[in-house]
Design an enzyme around this catalytic site. Structure first.
Site, short mmCIF file in Angstrom:
data_model
loop_
_atom_site.label_atom_id
_atom_site.label_comp_id
_atom_site.label_asym_id
_atom_site.label_seq_id
_atom_site.Cartn_x
_atom_site.Cartn_y
_atom_site.Cartn_z
N HIS A 1 0.83 -1.20 0.00
CA HIS A 1 0.00 0.00 0.00
C HIS A 1 0.87 1.26 0.00
CE1 HIS A 1 -3.22 2.79 0.97
NE2 HIS A 1 -2.52 3.19 2.03
N HIS B 1 1.21 4.97 -2.27
CA HIS B 1 1.52 6.35 -1.85
C HIS B 1 2.81 6.92 -2.43
CE1 HIS B 1 -1.54 7.20 1.16
NE2 HIS B 1 -1.39 5.99 1.67
N GLU C 1 -5.85 9.28 -0.29
CA GLU C 1 -6.20 7.85 -0.28
C GLU C 1 -7.08 7.45 -1.47
OE1 GLU C 1 -4.97 5.50 1.41
OE2 GLU C 1 -4.05 6.51 3.11
N SER D 1 -3.39 0.91 -4.98
CA SER D 1 -2.87 -0.33 -4.38
C SER D 1 -3.95 -1.40 -4.22
CB SER D 1 -2.22 -0.02 -3.03
OG SER D 1 -3.19 0.45 -2.12
FE FE2 Z 1 -2.71 5.04 3.03
#
Ligand code: FE2
Length: 405
Positions: A248, A253, A293, A312
């Site tokens: 993730h 990110h 996000e 992700s």
């Molecule tokens: Fe996150």
């Protein structure tokens, strides 16, 4: 000589400033500083400071008169704000305040009964807890099983990114792959990623053992620091993780922090979070959720993702961005709303299922500019800026903070 600072809200009308100055003139008080901002409610907010003490006769009279006449009066020197880090090394004081179980996994975690996995988690947990600002980020030795999990996740996502990731992300990933930093057969190391990001946008990763509360996490972004876990999800369920993990963080990110507009955008949220009230932190955390996000961009080529939760997660990436109902999908199509920070700040969200609503910016730059505007208009006790040269926070007025909790 003592200085007093006031925050005064006044109904906006022609001559408002003149009227305000009149009060000070009437009591022979000279201002040393004044600035104004419109408030969200349509009032004007004035920050003023002057030489004087509340017990001085003319100051007492002025304050009495202002209280009677203006919409709101706050004597700033009497108010404190929640503690916040002023220098990047002060992040050491918040980095270990994780909310979750860390290495002590919950019983429903896929790795709960895998002793080797638990030992690896404990080792990685310790590395994060021992880390101090300025040290190189420790390199983690991943097992063959973990490398295989990475490969499975990486290959599946990379196939979908071609169709649904925003252009900026695709270009950065191409560069990472070209440099050999990202590949299917090896889990990237956080320090190598920091070496890639820092010269581009000043962003750095910092190891963390698990989830932080919103305030601590967002405070890190003010310094262009992203708290990033180093453990991997359990190999038995490569498409699922109950917590942020390396897949993730590093696939979702980290690449986006190499984009200047996205980096600035993220830091805006971070700066606004410094010393903010709990209610404001909640609003900023919702903005963060709906962008960093789960943010998307509306392009001529359809909806494209820039949010890490989408980049992700192959299932949700297609669900959010495809203009068709994904094959085998049982869910209805989500709602795509225009990105408006005020609206996102109010919009709640589920955390264990696909999002019913996504906010689409016109571009990353549009997201950045609107967020900056939003943050500038927040009712703040002070305004903060990050000074790169000293890696510290500059505030535009004396501000008293509560002790660190
Ligand atoms: Fe996150």
């Amino acid at each position: 000589m003592e200085r007093l600072s006031l925050l005064i809200e006044l109904r906006d009308h022609p001559g408002a400033l003149h009227e305000l100055l009149g009060y000070f003139l009437a009591h022979s008080i000279d201002l040393t500083h004044i600035e104004s901002r419109p408030t969200q409610g349509g009032d004007m907010s004035f920050y003023v400071d002057f030489i004087g003490r509340p017990e001085d006769q003319n100051v007492t009279a002025l304050l009495h008169e202002l209280k009677e006449s203006v919409s709101s009066l706050t004597i700033l020197d009497e108010r404190t704000v929640p503690w916040f880090p002023r220098h990047v090394w002060e992040l050491d004081q918040i980095a270990n305040r994780t909310l979750d179980a860390g290495a002590g996994l919950e019983s429903d975690h896929p790795g709960f009964s895998d002793q080797a996995y638990r030992e690896q988690r404990a080792r990685i947990d310790q590395l994060a807890r021992n880390y101090r600002h300025g040290q190189p980020i420790p390199r983690v030795e991943y097992s063959t099983e973990e490398a295989e999990t990475w490969r499975t996740v990486y290959e599946a996502l990379r196939a979908e990114h071609q169709e649904f990731a925003c252009d900026e992300y695709q270009q950065i990933m191409a560069e990472l792959e070209h440099q050999g930093l990202y590949r299917a057969d090896e889990v990237p190391q956080a320090q190598d990623m920091t070496n890639f990001l820092y010269p581009r946008t000043g962003f750095r990763l910092r190891p963390v053992a698990g989830l932080l509360n919103s305030r601590d996490f967002l405070n890190g972004l003010a310094f262009r620091v992203f708290f990033s876990t180093q453990y991997l999800r359990h190999h038995s369920r490569p498409t699922y993780t109950p917590e942020p993990d390396v897949c993730h963080e590093l696939i979702g990110h980290a690449p986006m922090f190499a984009d200047p507009a996205f980096a600035d955008f993220s830091q805006e949220i971070g700066l606004a979070s410094l010393g903010a009230s709990d209610a404001e932190i909640e609003r900023l955390a919702r903005c963060y959720w709906h962008t960093v996000e789960f943010g998307v961009i509306r392009t001529n080529d359809g909806i494209k993702a820039y949010g890490a939760g989408l980049l992700s997660s192959s299932g949700e990436l297609e669900y959010a961005c495809a203009d068709y109902r994904p094959a085998g999908g049982t869910k209805d199509r989500p709602e795509i709303r225009d990105w408006v920070p005020d609206a996102a700040a109010e919009q709640g969200f589920p955390i264990t299922e696909y999002q019913p609503i996504y906010f689409a910016a016109k571009s990353l730059n549009h997201a950045r500019l609107t967020m900056r505007e939003h943050c500038r208009n927040l009712p703040r006790m002070f305004y903060a800026r990050y000074v790169e040269a000293s890696q510290s926070i500059w505030v535009d007025r004396a501000v008293r903070t509560d002790p660190i909790q």
